[in-house]
Design a protein around this motif. Structure first.
Motif, PDB file in Angstrom:
ATOM      1  N   MET A   1       0.825  -1.190   0.000  1.00 51.76           N
ATOM      2  CA  MET A   1       0.000   0.000   0.000  1.00 51.76           C
ATOM      3  C   MET A   1       0.874   1.261   0.000  1.00 51.76           C
ATOM      4  SD  MET A   1      -3.017   0.849   2.466  1.00 51.76           S
ATOM      5  CE  MET A   1      -4.310   1.816   2.242  1.00 51.76           C
ATOM      6  N   LEU A   2       1.958   1.220   0.712  1.00 48.75           N
ATOM      7  CA  LEU A   2       2.837   2.395   0.763  1.00 48.75           C
ATOM      8  C   LEU A   2       3.445   2.691  -0.606  1.00 48.75           C
ATOM      9  CD1 LEU A   2       3.982   4.529   2.653  1.00 48.75           C
ATOM     10  CD2 LEU A   2       5.950   3.062   2.972  1.00 48.75           C
ATOM     11  N   LEU A   3       3.798   1.656  -1.328  1.00 47.84           N
ATOM     12  CA  LEU A   3       4.344   1.861  -2.665  1.00 47.84           C
ATOM     13  C   LEU A   3       3.300   2.463  -3.601  1.00 47.84           C
ATOM     14  CD1 LEU A   3       6.404  -1.408  -3.066  1.00 47.84           C
ATOM     15  CD2 LEU A   3       7.260   0.884  -2.653  1.00 47.84           C
ATOM     16  N   ALA A   4       2.070   2.032  -3.485  1.00 45.68           N
ATOM     17  CA  ALA A   4       0.990   2.601  -4.302  1.00 45.68           C
ATOM     18  C   ALA A   4       0.800   4.076  -3.972  1.00 45.68           C
ATOM     19  CB  ALA A   4      -0.299   1.831  -4.078  1.00 45.68           C
ATOM     20  N   LEU A   5       0.880   4.426  -2.712  1.00 49.10           N
ATOM     21  CA  LEU A   5       0.755   5.821  -2.294  1.00 49.10           C
ATOM     22  C   LEU A   5       1.910   6.655  -2.853  1.00 49.10           C
ATOM     23  CD1 LEU A   5      -0.799   7.882  -0.609  1.00 49.10           C
ATOM     24  CD2 LEU A   5       0.587   7.207   1.346  1.00 49.10           C
ATOM     25  N   ALA A   6       3.113   6.118  -2.803  1.00 52.01           N
ATOM     26  CA  ALA A   6       4.278   6.829  -3.353  1.00 52.01           C
ATOM     27  C   ALA A   6       4.116   7.038  -4.852  1.00 52.01           C
ATOM     28  CB  ALA A   6       5.565   6.050  -3.056  1.00 52.01           C
ATOM     29  N   ARG A   7       3.626   6.037  -5.541  1.00 47.54           N
ATOM     30  CA  ARG A   7       3.423   6.166  -6.989  1.00 47.54           C
ATOM     31  C   ARG A   7       2.343   7.189  -7.311  1.00 47.54           C
ATOM     32  NH1 ARG A   7       3.912   0.649 -10.231  1.00 47.54           N
ATOM     33  NH2 ARG A   7       3.104   2.101 -11.767  1.00 47.54           N
ATOM     34  N   ALA A   8       1.250   7.158  -6.575  1.00 46.49           N
ATOM     35  CA  ALA A   8       0.119   8.040  -6.859  1.00 46.49           C
ATOM     36  C   ALA A   8       0.425   9.498  -6.543  1.00 46.49           C
ATOM     37  CB  ALA A   8      -1.105   7.579  -6.078  1.00 46.49           C
ATOM     38  N   THR A   9       1.203   9.748  -5.488  1.00 51.33           N
ATOM     39  CA  THR A   9       1.447  11.117  -5.040  1.00 51.33           C
ATOM     40  C   THR A   9       2.763  11.697  -5.536  1.00 51.33           C
ATOM     41  OG1 THR A   9       2.527  10.397  -3.003  1.00 51.33           O
ATOM     42  CG2 THR A   9       0.122  10.732  -2.926  1.00 51.33           C
ATOM     43  N   GLY A  10       3.673  10.838  -5.974  1.00 54.15           N
ATOM     44  CA  GLY A  10       4.977  11.316  -6.412  1.00 54.15           C
ATOM     45  C   GLY A  10       5.978  11.481  -5.285  1.00 54.15           C
ATOM     46  N   VAL A  11       5.613  11.064  -4.082  1.00 58.82           N
ATOM     47  CA  VAL A  11       6.531  11.146  -2.944  1.00 58.82           C
ATOM     48  C   VAL A  11       7.683  10.181  -3.179  1.00 58.82           C
ATOM     49  CG1 VAL A  11       6.784  10.660  -0.483  1.00 58.82           C
ATOM     50  CG2 VAL A  11       4.768  11.853  -1.310  1.00 58.82           C
ATOM     51  N   ARG A  12       8.900  10.658  -2.991  1.00 58.87           N
ATOM     52  CA  ARG A  12      10.062   9.824  -3.249  1.00 58.87           C
ATOM     53  C   ARG A  12      11.046   9.817  -2.081  1.00 58.87           C
ATOM     54  NH1 ARG A  12       6.847   8.437  -6.430  1.00 58.87           N
ATOM     55  NH2 ARG A  12       7.145   8.148  -8.654  1.00 58.87           N
ATOM     56  N   SER A  17      13.284   1.034   8.345  1.00 60.44           N
ATOM     57  CA  SER A  17      14.323   0.026   8.548  1.00 60.44           C
ATOM     58  C   SER A  17      13.843  -1.329   8.029  1.00 60.44           C
ATOM     59  CB  SER A  17      14.694  -0.073  10.031  1.00 60.44           C
ATOM     60  OG  SER A  17      13.559  -0.419  10.784  1.00 60.44           O
ATOM     61  N   ASN A  18      12.669  -1.361   7.412  1.00 54.89           N
ATOM     62  CA  ASN A  18      12.100  -2.592   6.873  1.00 54.89           C
ATOM     63  C   ASN A  18      12.837  -2.975   5.590  1.00 54.89           C
ATOM     64  OD1 ASN A  18      10.295  -4.154   5.056  1.00 54.89           O
ATOM     65  ND2 ASN A  18       8.950  -4.092   6.843  1.00 54.89           N
ATOM     66  N   ARG A  19      13.563  -4.082   5.629  1.00 51.01           N
ATOM     67  CA  ARG A  19      14.399  -4.511   4.509  1.00 51.01           C
ATOM     68  C   ARG A  19      13.568  -4.776   3.246  1.00 51.01           C
ATOM     69  NH1 ARG A  19      18.869  -3.200   3.087  1.00 51.01           N
ATOM     70  NH2 ARG A  19      18.729  -3.808   0.956  1.00 51.01           N
ATOM     71  N   ASN A  20      12.444  -5.456   3.390  1.00 51.53           N
ATOM     72  CA  ASN A  20      11.617  -5.777   2.229  1.00 51.53           C
ATOM     73  C   ASN A  20      11.061  -4.512   1.575  1.00 51.53           C
ATOM     74  OD1 ASN A  20      11.993  -8.542   2.511  1.00 51.53           O
ATOM     75  ND2 ASN A  20      10.228  -8.748   3.873  1.00 51.53           N
ATOM     76  N   LEU A  21      10.628  -3.560   2.387  1.00 51.45           N
ATOM     77  CA  LEU A  21      10.094  -2.313   1.847  1.00 51.45           C
ATOM     78  C   LEU A  21      11.192  -1.539   1.118  1.00 51.45           C
ATOM     79  CD1 LEU A  21       7.786  -0.359   1.474  1.00 51.45           C
ATOM     80  CD2 LEU A  21       8.238   0.544   3.763  1.00 51.45           C
ATOM     81  N   LYS A  22      12.389  -1.513   1.690  1.00 55.53           N
ATOM     82  CA  LYS A  22      13.511  -0.837   1.030  1.00 55.53           C
ATOM     83  C   LYS A  22      13.827  -1.495  -0.311  1.00 55.53           C
ATOM     84  CE  LYS A  22      16.356  -0.760   4.666  1.00 55.53           C
ATOM     85  NZ  LYS A  22      17.552  -0.440   5.467  1.00 55.53           N
ATOM     86  N   LYS A  28      13.079  -0.396  -9.978  1.00 52.04           N
ATOM     87  CA  LYS A  28      12.804   0.584 -11.030  1.00 52.04           C
ATOM     88  C   LYS A  28      11.417   0.398 -11.627  1.00 52.04           C
ATOM     89  CE  LYS A  28      14.873   2.434 -15.252  1.00 52.04           C
ATOM     90  NZ  LYS A  28      14.652   3.811 -14.938  1.00 52.04           N
ATOM     91  N   ASP A  29      10.924  -0.825 -11.674  1.00 45.49           N
ATOM     92  CA  ASP A  29       9.606  -1.055 -12.248  1.00 45.49           C
ATOM     93  C   ASP A  29       8.478  -0.605 -11.311  1.00 45.49           C
ATOM     94  OD1 ASP A  29      10.377  -3.242 -10.592  1.00 45.49           O
ATOM     95  OD2 ASP A  29       8.787  -4.478 -11.457  1.00 45.49           O
ATOM     96  N   LEU A  30       8.785  -0.342 -10.059  1.00 42.89           N
ATOM     97  CA  LEU A  30       7.773   0.128  -9.112  1.00 42.89           C
ATOM     98  C   LEU A  30       7.864   1.627  -8.844  1.00 42.89           C
ATOM     99  CD1 LEU A  30       7.821  -2.743  -6.462  1.00 42.89           C
ATOM    100  CD2 LEU A  30       6.171  -2.372  -8.303  1.00 42.89           C
TER     101      LEU A  30
END
Length: 56
Positions: A1-12, A17-22, A28-30
């Motif tokens: 869900m966080l990745l979708a939010l970053a994509r939708a809002t342009g937040v970069r 500290s979550n390894r999988n999220l990092k 690049k495809d996400l």
């Protein structure tokens, strides 16, 4: 869900500290155009405080 939010809002900017999220945030495809920045150290707290959005 966080990745979708970053994509939708342009937040970069990601602070985690979550390894999988990092790993996903680096894909690049996400997250692309522009690429994101990842911080995970408490030493970056002052930098992140300055970077956060402030109402204008």
């Amino acid at each position: 869900m966080l990745l979708a939010l970053a994509r939708a809002t342009g937040v970069r900017l990601l602070y985690t500290s979550n390894r999988n999220l990092k790993d996903d945030f680096k894909r690049k495809d996400l997250i692309d155009r522009p690429r994101g920045s990842i911080y995970s150290s408490a030493a970056n707290a002052d930098l992140l405080a300055k970077a956060r959005c402030r109402p204008g």
